[in-house]
Design an enzyme around this catalytic site. Structure first.
Site, short mmCIF file in Angstrom:
data_model
loop_
_atom_site.label_atom_id
_atom_site.label_comp_id
_atom_site.label_asym_id
_atom_site.label_seq_id
_atom_site.Cartn_x
_atom_site.Cartn_y
_atom_site.Cartn_z
CE1 TYR A 45 -58.91 -22.18 45.24
CE2 TYR A 45 -59.15 -24.50 44.69
CZ TYR A 45 -58.35 -23.41 44.92
OH TYR A 45 -56.99 -23.53 44.84
N PRO A 58 -55.87 -15.38 41.95
CG PRO A 58 -54.39 -17.16 41.84
CD PRO A 58 -55.83 -16.81 41.60
CG HIS A 381 -57.03 -20.57 42.64
ND1 HIS A 381 -56.60 -21.73 42.05
CD2 HIS A 381 -55.99 -20.11 43.37
CE1 HIS A 381 -55.35 -21.96 42.43
NE2 HIS A 381 -54.96 -20.98 43.22
CB SER A 592 -47.50 -20.91 45.49
OG SER A 592 -47.51 -21.82 44.41
N1 COA Z 1 -28.57 -29.38 42.23
C1 COA Z 1 -28.70 -28.86 41.01
N2 COA Z 1 -29.90 -28.61 40.44
C2 COA Z 1 -30.99 -28.90 41.14
C3 COA Z 1 -30.94 -29.43 42.44
C4 COA Z 1 -29.64 -29.68 42.98
N3 COA Z 1 -29.48 -30.21 44.19
N4 COA Z 1 -32.18 -29.61 42.90
C5 COA Z 1 -33.02 -29.21 41.94
N5 COA Z 1 -32.30 -28.79 40.88
C6 COA Z 1 -32.83 -28.33 39.60
C7 COA Z 1 -33.95 -29.25 39.18
O1 COA Z 1 -33.43 -30.34 38.46
C8 COA Z 1 -34.80 -28.36 38.32
O2 COA Z 1 -34.24 -28.30 37.03
P1 COA Z 1 -35.16 -28.15 35.71
O3 COA Z 1 -35.90 -26.87 35.88
O4 COA Z 1 -34.18 -28.12 34.63
O5 COA Z 1 -36.06 -29.33 35.74
C9 COA Z 1 -34.63 -27.00 38.95
O6 COA Z 1 -33.43 -27.07 39.72
C10 COA Z 1 -35.77 -26.59 39.83
O7 COA Z 1 -35.94 -27.54 40.87
P2 COA Z 1 -36.45 -27.12 42.29
O8 COA Z 1 -36.11 -25.72 42.55
O9 COA Z 1 -36.00 -28.11 43.28
O10 COA Z 1 -37.99 -27.09 42.22
P3 COA Z 1 -39.04 -27.81 41.34
O11 COA Z 1 -39.00 -27.25 39.98
O12 COA Z 1 -38.93 -29.27 41.53
O13 COA Z 1 -40.36 -27.24 42.03
C11 COA Z 1 -42.27 -27.36 43.40
C12 COA Z 1 -40.77 -27.60 43.30
C13 COA Z 1 -42.76 -27.77 44.75
C14 COA Z 1 -42.53 -25.87 43.23
C15 COA Z 1 -42.95 -28.16 42.25
O14 COA Z 1 -42.72 -29.51 42.47
C16 COA Z 1 -44.43 -27.98 42.21
O15 COA Z 1 -45.16 -28.75 42.77
N6 COA Z 1 -44.92 -26.95 41.50
C17 COA Z 1 -46.33 -26.66 41.39
C18 COA Z 1 -46.71 -25.62 42.38
C19 COA Z 1 -48.19 -25.30 42.28
O16 COA Z 1 -48.99 -26.05 41.81
N7 COA Z 1 -48.56 -24.10 42.71
C20 COA Z 1 -49.93 -23.72 42.61
C21 COA Z 1 -50.07 -22.28 42.79
S1 COA Z 1 -51.68 -21.73 42.45
#
Ligand code: COA
Length: 663
Positions: A45, A58, A381, A592
């Site tokens: 940044y 964003p 950001h 993202s």
């Molecule tokens: N079967 C059934 N459910 C499942 C599953 C499976 N095989 N795998 C995942 N799920 C469920 C999870 O348990 C979760 O449930 P919850 O919302 O009730 O906790 C949900 O589905 C979502 O999981 P998933 O889609 O795998 O993604 P995540 O929420 O773990 O997100 C990332 C993944 C990478 C986006 C997250 O870990 C992350 O780091 N987010 C931050 C991103 C960020 O900082 N961005 C910055 C932008 S400026």
């Protein structure tokens, strides 16, 4: 690749340069709370000289509001402000609920950085100041209201609309007398906020430091493996009009002298005063200066703050808790285009003749409320990632739903202070340059919003698949179908399991993702095989996600080794200048997930000139996507990619349903 492998072998030799750098990095890790966060903030940044608008900041789009009248807009803005202050009270009292990811508590530090902070341009590197830390935390927000002198506009075509707007403007102009009265009152001092000082330390959760409990050599080798896996629009027209833009910044004290926040009623009254005082202006849109290239803005900044009045005004904006931008209506577009236009409005304001001057892009948080019901925010950001911002948004939306306006006894409040700027010819020239630059940028960015309504995250879950990995594979399939090849793909992953953690990258393009995408249109593969390949690709993506969020990713480790080399060595090891390394980090797909309870979506620009920015919010039964690309690049087309994405998601659903049926 042979040359790259050779370089890597040399880098990893026992007693070699890699080992030296790793040891140095480990020493830094022992001495600091987080060896990465400062470097990340600088390199991602503060060192960047590109404009923050569009390139790093964003936008977030909230559902359209249907204001009956201006009162409705003001009431909405007042509630929103009260909602943010309610959120702030949780920060001030350190009662913000701790967030969890995969059952693990997350570092909450970013929440303490987003209010009362601002980026400051520097000649080579910018800084971020956080005024919440200190003896006198701010008690005011800034409100900026734009007014465009529409009666002087001429346009090409569809005259009716403009004539109507002209009339509307003239009606407003008759209130000039009110403006002069209230301007006189502006100098009266605001109430003194006596609230207890804000404590900014994050809640006392012990987060592990980011260290290397695993074999660091293996990890660097992993990078090599990933390197080998890397194989590899025009925006709608806008009516141009001749007009004079103007804007005014106001300081709005949002606390009473006893330290209690103003009620919605009180804020509403204050906003009305602001509106009425800024009906007509021929002031220069000083805020547009903040949209420029950082070096250019840095020079213009020094020039601007040479004047004492300007310096005080700038400081009031920088110090404010946040900014509220009361935007003028956008040019009217079709319903289909509306979402794209609002996303663009949140990203850059639509150009110097629309709302781009109605911003202070350096301000960490700016809420935007348009006269036409468009609303959302943009944020700088450097201070925080998207998830804390949308968590704040969820709280505010919830607050606004819960809190009906409570009428409060009206204690007369002083007129919000109008900020003054003395515009010298030199500053005027800088503003003109910034306007030109912004208008070029606006035409450069294509923003497409895809509200995918066929299904949401429930569908992949019902097939026992990670929704995030599923969407990433859909993006891979869309890209592959569009280009018959895959590309380096970046997905942000949270590092907030670690103290002061920001992000790591997940590389979504893998051998498995390529096998899946190639299979989808391969007539020699049956559905069972395709579904198995999808499942495998998703499993690998989940593994990479797990590694990334647990601090075992590759990108930031390589960045750390490079930063140590820059600090410790006289020359950069060759591996960091290797072509394959550069190609692998040229992320044509920069993606993202920013999920929220609110039906909103975030958007950001591409990372590279020939790439895409893709942000998505998977809701239960639909998914909100925003896809961006640069119009100057002939190879990219945000609309086309969105169409391929929609098809990919539909085809993947059909595939899984057919396979399930057959079983
Ligand atoms: N079967 C059934 N459910 C499942 C599953 C499976 N095989 N795998 C995942 N799920 C469920 C999870 O348990 C979760 O449930 P919850 O919302 O009730 O906790 C949900 O589905 C979502 O999981 P998933 O889609 O795998 O993604 P995540 O929420 O773990 O997100 C990332 C993944 C990478 C986006 C997250 O870990 C992350 O780091 N987010 C931050 C991103 C960020 O900082 N961005 C910055 C932008 S400026």
């Amino acid at each position: 690749m042979a040359h790259t492998r050779e370089l890597m072998k040399e880098f990893l030799l026992p007693g070699g340069v890699g080992e030296r750098l790793q040891k140095s990095l480990e020493r830094r890790a022992r001495k600091t709370e987080n060896w990465l966060s400062d470097w990340w903030m600088q390199s991602a940044y503060l060192d960047s000289r590109m404009p923050v608008a569009m390139y790093t900041s964003p936008g977030v789009v909230l559902p359209k509001m249907h204001f009956q009248d201006r009162q409705g807009q003001m009431r909405f803005a007042a509630k929103l402000i009260a909602g943010v202050l309610d959120f702030k009270s949780m920060i001030d009292s350190e009662t913000l609920p701790v967030e969890y990811l995969g059952g693990k508590p997350l570092c909450m530090d970013q929440y303490y950085q987003v209010l009362s902070s601002c980026r400051i341009p520097g000649p080579k590197r910018d800084t971020v100041v956080n005024h919440a830390i200190g003896k006198n935390p701010p008690t005011h927000i800034t409100v900026v209201h734009n007014f465009q002198m529409r009666e002087s506009w001429k346009r090409d075509g569809a005259g009716d609309l403009w004539r109507r707007w002209s009339t509307h403007t003239q009606t407003r102009n008759t209130r000039g007398d009110r403006e002069s009265q209230e301007t006189g009152a502006a100098a009266s001092p605001g109430p003194v906020h006596t609230a207890a000082g804000i404590r900014c330390s994050p809640p006392p959760i012990r987060h592990r430091a980011l260290v290397w409990p695993w074999d660091w050599r293996k990890q660097v080798e992993k990078k090599m493996e990933l390197l080998t896996e890397v194989t590899a629009g025009a925006g709608e027209g806008e009516a141009l009009v001749d007009g004079v833009g103007g804007l005014m910044f106001f300081v709005l004290d949002v606390y009473n002298s006893d330290g209690s926040p103003l009620t919605v009623d009180q804020i509403c009254v204050q906003l009305e005063k602001i509106w009425n005082t800024s009906l007509q202006t021929n002031k220069e849109p000083v805020g547009i200066l903040t949209s420029n290239h950082r070096n250019t803005w840095g020079k213009a900044y020094n020039n601007l703050i040479k004047d004492k009045t300007n310096k005080e005004s700038v400081r009031a904006i920088q110090k404010s808790i946040f900014t509220v931008c009361l935007d003028a209506p956008k040019p009217r577009v079709s319903d289909e285009m509306y979402h794209n236009k609002v996303a663009a409005q949140m990203l850059h304001g639509g150009g110097s003749r629309w709302n781009s001057g109605n911003r202070w892009f350096d301000k960490t948080l700016q809420f935007i409320i348009g006269e036409d019901g468009s609303c959302g925010l943009t944020y700088e950001h450097a201070a925080a990632e998207g998830p804390p911002i949308v968590f704040l948004v969820d709280h505010v939306v919830d607050y606004m739903r819960r809190n009906e306006m409570v009428r409060t006894p009206m204690i007369p409040l002083p007129m919000p202070l109008k900020l003054r700027f003395n515009i010298t010819p030199e500053i005027k020239k800088d503003i003109e340059k910034a306007k030109q630059n912004m208008n070029i940028m606006v035409h450069e960015l294509d923003v497409r919003v895809l509200n995918f309504s066929h299904y949401g995250r429930k569908f992949p879950r019902s097939h026992k698949m990670s929704p995030d990995a599923f969407i990433q594979m859909a993006l891979q399939l869309a890209y592959y179908r569009m280009y018959q090849t895959c590309c380096p793909t970046y997905e942000s992953a949270s590092l907030r399991m670690f103290k002061l953690g920001r992000t790591e990258a997940i590389r979504s393009t893998t051998t498995e993702s390529l096998q899946f995408t190639q299979s989808m249109d391969d007539p020699s593969k049956n559905n069972g095989e395709k579904a198995a390949l999808l499942e495998k690709a998703i499993k690998v993506h989940r593994e990479h996600t797990h590694m990334a969020i647990h601090g075992q990713g590759i990108e930031r480790h390589m960045l750390g080794l490079k930063m140590v080399a820059i600090e410790d060595l006289t020359s950069l090891p060759e591996i960091f200048m290797d072509t394959s390394y550069a190609v692998s980090s040229h992320f044509n797909l920069y993606t993202s997930q920013v999920g929220s309870k609110t039906d909103c979506h975030m958007c950001f620009g591409p990372m590279v000139p020939d790439g895409y920015g893709v942000c998505y919010n998977p809701m239960d039964d639909h998914i909100n996507f925003a896809v961006t690309a640069f119009n100057s690049c002939e190879e990219t087309n945000a609309t086309k990619l969105s169409m391929f994405l929609e098809d990919a998601l539909l085809d993947m659903k059909t595939l899984l349903e057919q396979v399930s049926k057959a079983q």
